[in-house]
Design a protein around this motif. Structure first.
Motif, short mmCIF file in Angstrom:
data_model
loop_
_atom_site.label_atom_id
_atom_site.label_comp_id
_atom_site.label_asym_id
_atom_site.label_seq_id
_atom_site.Cartn_x
_atom_site.Cartn_y
_atom_site.Cartn_z
N VAL A 104 -34.27 50.50 -3.10
CA VAL A 104 -32.83 50.61 -2.86
C VAL A 104 -32.31 51.76 -3.69
O VAL A 104 -32.45 51.75 -4.92
CB VAL A 104 -32.09 49.30 -3.22
N PRO A 105 -31.70 52.77 -3.08
CA PRO A 105 -31.19 53.91 -3.86
C PRO A 105 -30.10 53.50 -4.84
O PRO A 105 -29.49 52.44 -4.72
CB PRO A 105 -30.63 54.85 -2.77
N TYR A 106 -29.86 54.39 -5.81
CA TYR A 106 -28.79 54.15 -6.79
C TYR A 106 -27.45 54.47 -6.13
O TYR A 106 -27.08 55.63 -5.97
CB TYR A 106 -28.99 55.03 -8.02
N GLY A 107 -26.72 53.43 -5.77
CA GLY A 107 -25.45 53.62 -5.10
C GLY A 107 -24.28 53.70 -6.07
O GLY A 107 -24.41 53.47 -7.28
N PHE A 108 -23.12 54.02 -5.53
CA PHE A 108 -21.88 54.05 -6.30
C PHE A 108 -21.48 52.61 -6.61
O PHE A 108 -21.46 51.77 -5.72
CB PHE A 108 -20.78 54.73 -5.47
N LEU A 126 -16.20 49.66 -12.42
CA LEU A 126 -15.48 50.92 -12.23
C LEU A 126 -14.47 51.15 -13.35
O LEU A 126 -14.33 52.28 -13.86
CB LEU A 126 -14.78 50.93 -10.87
N LEU A 127 -13.75 50.10 -13.75
CA LEU A 127 -12.80 50.25 -14.84
C LEU A 127 -13.50 50.60 -16.15
O LEU A 127 -13.00 51.42 -16.94
CB LEU A 127 -11.99 48.95 -15.00
N ARG A 128 -14.65 49.99 -16.37
CA ARG A 128 -15.39 50.28 -17.59
C ARG A 128 -15.88 51.72 -17.59
O ARG A 128 -15.78 52.42 -18.61
CB ARG A 128 -16.57 49.32 -17.71
N LEU A 129 -16.38 52.19 -16.45
CA LEU A 129 -16.87 53.56 -16.38
C LEU A 129 -15.73 54.57 -16.47
O LEU A 129 -15.92 55.68 -16.97
CB LEU A 129 -17.65 53.77 -15.08
N ALA A 130 -14.55 54.20 -15.98
CA ALA A 130 -13.41 55.11 -16.02
C ALA A 130 -13.00 55.45 -17.44
O ALA A 130 -12.37 56.50 -17.67
CB ALA A 130 -12.24 54.50 -15.26
N ALA A 132 -16.24 60.82 -2.91
CA ALA A 132 -15.66 60.01 -1.83
C ALA A 132 -16.71 59.67 -0.78
O ALA A 132 -16.79 58.53 -0.29
CB ALA A 132 -14.49 60.75 -1.20
N THR A 133 -17.54 60.65 -0.44
CA THR A 133 -18.62 60.40 0.53
C THR A 133 -19.66 59.45 -0.05
O THR A 133 -20.17 58.56 0.65
CB THR A 133 -19.28 61.73 0.93
N PHE A 134 -19.98 59.62 -1.33
CA PHE A 134 -20.93 58.75 -2.01
C PHE A 134 -20.42 57.31 -2.02
O PHE A 134 -21.18 56.35 -1.79
CB PHE A 134 -21.14 59.28 -3.43
N TRP A 135 -19.13 57.13 -2.27
CA TRP A 135 -18.53 55.80 -2.26
C TRP A 135 -18.69 55.13 -0.89
O TRP A 135 -19.11 53.97 -0.80
CB TRP A 135 -17.05 55.91 -2.63
N ARG A 136 -18.39 55.87 0.17
CA ARG A 136 -18.52 55.30 1.52
C ARG A 136 -19.98 54.97 1.83
O ARG A 136 -20.27 53.93 2.41
CB ARG A 136 -17.97 56.29 2.55
N SER A 189 -22.19 54.04 -0.09
CA SER A 189 -22.69 52.96 -0.92
C SER A 189 -22.19 51.59 -0.50
O SER A 189 -22.51 50.59 -1.17
CB SER A 189 -22.31 53.22 -2.39
N ALA A 190 -21.40 51.51 0.56
CA ALA A 190 -21.01 50.21 1.10
C ALA A 190 -22.28 49.44 1.46
O ALA A 190 -23.30 50.04 1.84
CB ALA A 190 -20.12 50.39 2.32
N PRO A 191 -22.26 48.12 1.34
CA PRO A 191 -23.51 47.34 1.48
C PRO A 191 -24.35 47.66 2.71
O PRO A 191 -25.57 47.85 2.61
CB PRO A 191 -23.01 45.89 1.48
N GLN A 192 -23.73 47.72 3.89
CA GLN A 192 -24.52 47.97 5.09
C GLN A 192 -25.08 49.39 5.09
O GLN A 192 -26.23 49.61 5.50
CB GLN A 192 -23.67 47.74 6.34
N ARG A 193 -24.30 50.36 4.63
CA ARG A 193 -24.79 51.74 4.60
C ARG A 193 -25.88 51.90 3.55
O ARG A 193 -26.85 52.64 3.77
CB ARG A 193 -23.62 52.70 4.34
N LEU A 194 -25.73 51.24 2.41
CA LEU A 194 -26.77 51.31 1.39
C LEU A 194 -28.07 50.69 1.89
O LEU A 194 -29.16 51.20 1.63
CB LEU A 194 -26.30 50.60 0.12
#
Length: 414
Positions: free
Chosen positions: A54-58, A65-69, A91-95, A97-102
């Motif tokens: 499984v690739p490293y997703g967003f 996310l708050l912690r990383l921010a 933005a593209t990476f975020w999309r 990384s959605a479960p089905q796309r990941l």
């Protein structure tokens, strides 16, 4: 009919492409501005990662996310001035990384991941590099008992789904398996199938020496000078202009610069990383690479010492090094691993070439005959170099590829 080819980039991917083309009768010249294996391929955790299906997703969890921010994590740092350059890519990476796309990315990457160790072994069998590669797997270590319990169940499911081998160590079992570790980990997942490389740069140099020994040519030059010439390609080298029928761009995080000069816009962005080697003050040697999940770093036993590698830094190529992430990782790792003094004069910094959909860019350039792309392997260049070399060579030579190359096609960004 015999062919001539220039492979631009002497990292693990470029060297592997050159070897596989050479094995098919192509006269290959390998070109780089430095000696083989001295850029991105030099600085990594030394893992041939057969278990990373499984690739490293967003991250999708808002707490993460708050912690990383806050920009103080050892897992991820970002350079504020660089963020505008990353906005569209993120933005593209975020999309993606959605479960089905990941899950779709994982399916697409599986044919490459599942063959990664075997393709390395096929090259190693032709060299004297066996001592560099150890079939010991790696440890995914957790400080939080709650997270460990949750992730161990997920790991069992993933292993069963893909036929991977795992061992589960509780705190006592981990200390028994790795006597060098101090107390503090609740447990670990031992992924058994991956291999550990004690000197990634030396491995790439060894592959390059095999290429030259079997008749290949390595020259230094400026890959950015590549231009179409007649029905082929020409590039300027330290020994004069070099021409060939085929050109393969395998320049890792600099590949987008060359492809842009030829009219291609590929969404390739660098994720920077750092490493330092340390002497060990532990009573026993570390036997396997360890990924500290909460810590966001890796400690791996190398020929030079214990290599501490950081997580991700988002910063463009022109920004100066920022060692804060490395320093924080060192503070976290020192008591756990018994790190002694630093063995390097200064930390190493490099870049991982990353695409937002987590798939490499492999295949023919859409608008130029004889031009091929082989880059964008995200965090898995060392893992996927030889299997990439095989797939690209099969495509170039018109053979039936061992897997459908469509998911990696440059056309998807046309």
């Amino acid at each position: 009919m015999s062919k001539d080819a220039i492979v631009l980039g002497a990292g693990i991917v470029g060297v592997s492409v050159a070897l596989h083309l050479q094995a098919r009768g192509v006269r290959v010249t390998l070109l780089d501005r430095r000696a083989p294996g001295e850029e991105t391929s030099f600085g990594n955790a030394g893992l041939i990662e057969a278990s990373s299906v499984v690739p490293y997703g967003f991250p999708r969890d808002w707490r993460t996310l708050l912690r990383l921010a806050r920009n103080d994590s050892t897992m991820l740092r970002y350079d504020v001035r660089s963020l505008p350059a990353y906005a569209r890519w993120l933005a593209t990476f975020w999309r993606a990384s959605a479960p089905q796309r990941l899950a779709g990315a994982a399916r697409d990457m599986l044919p490459l991941i599942s063959r990664c160790v075997a393709e390395h072994e096929a090259l190693i069998a032709r060299t004297e590099l066996q001592a560099l590669v150890r079939p010991v797997g790696w440890l995914e270590a957790y400080r939080s008992a709650e997270q460990f319990e949750r992730e161990r169940e997920a790991a069992k499911q993933l292993a069963a789904q893909h036929g991977l081998r795992t061992e589960i160590f509780d705190a006592a079992g981990l200390r028994a398996a790795e006597a060098s570790l101090s107390e503090g980990y609740a447990g670990a997942i031992h992924w058994v199938d991956p291999a550990s490389v004690a000197d990634p740069g030396a491995l790439v140099k060894g592959y390059a020496e095999l290429f030259v020994r079997e008749g290949g040519r390595f020259v230094k030059g400026n890959a950015q000078t590549l231009r179409a010439q007649g029905s082929g390609w020409q590039v300027q080298t330290d020994v004069g202009p070099l021409s060939a029928e085929l050109a393969v761009v395998a320049m890792g995080p600099w590949s987008d610069q060359l492809s842009a000069s030829l009219g291609y816009r590929v969404p390739l962005m660098p994720k920077r990383g750092y490493h330092v080697h340390y002497a060990s003050a532990a009573a026993a040697p570390l036997l396997r690479p360890v990924v500290d999940i909460e810590g966001g770093y890796v400690v791996a036993p190398m020929r030079r010492g214990l290599r501490l590698t950081t997580g991700v830094e988002l910063a463009t190529r022109n920004r100066p090094p920022n060692y804060a992430q490395l320093d924080a990782a060192e503070r976290a790792a020192r008591p756990m691993f018994g790190l002694g003094g630093r063995l390097d004069e200064k930390p190493w910094m490099g870049m991982r070439p990353c695409t937002p959909d987590m798939r490499p860019i492999l295949g023919p350039a859409p608008r130029h005959a004889g031009l091929w792309f082989a880059f964008g392997h995200n965090h898995h260049g060392l893992t996927l170099g030889p299997v990439t070399g095989r797939l690209v060579a099969e495509m170039i030579m018109g053979e039936t590829p061992f897997t459908d190359p469509a998911p990696y096609s440059p056309q998807r960004f046309a």
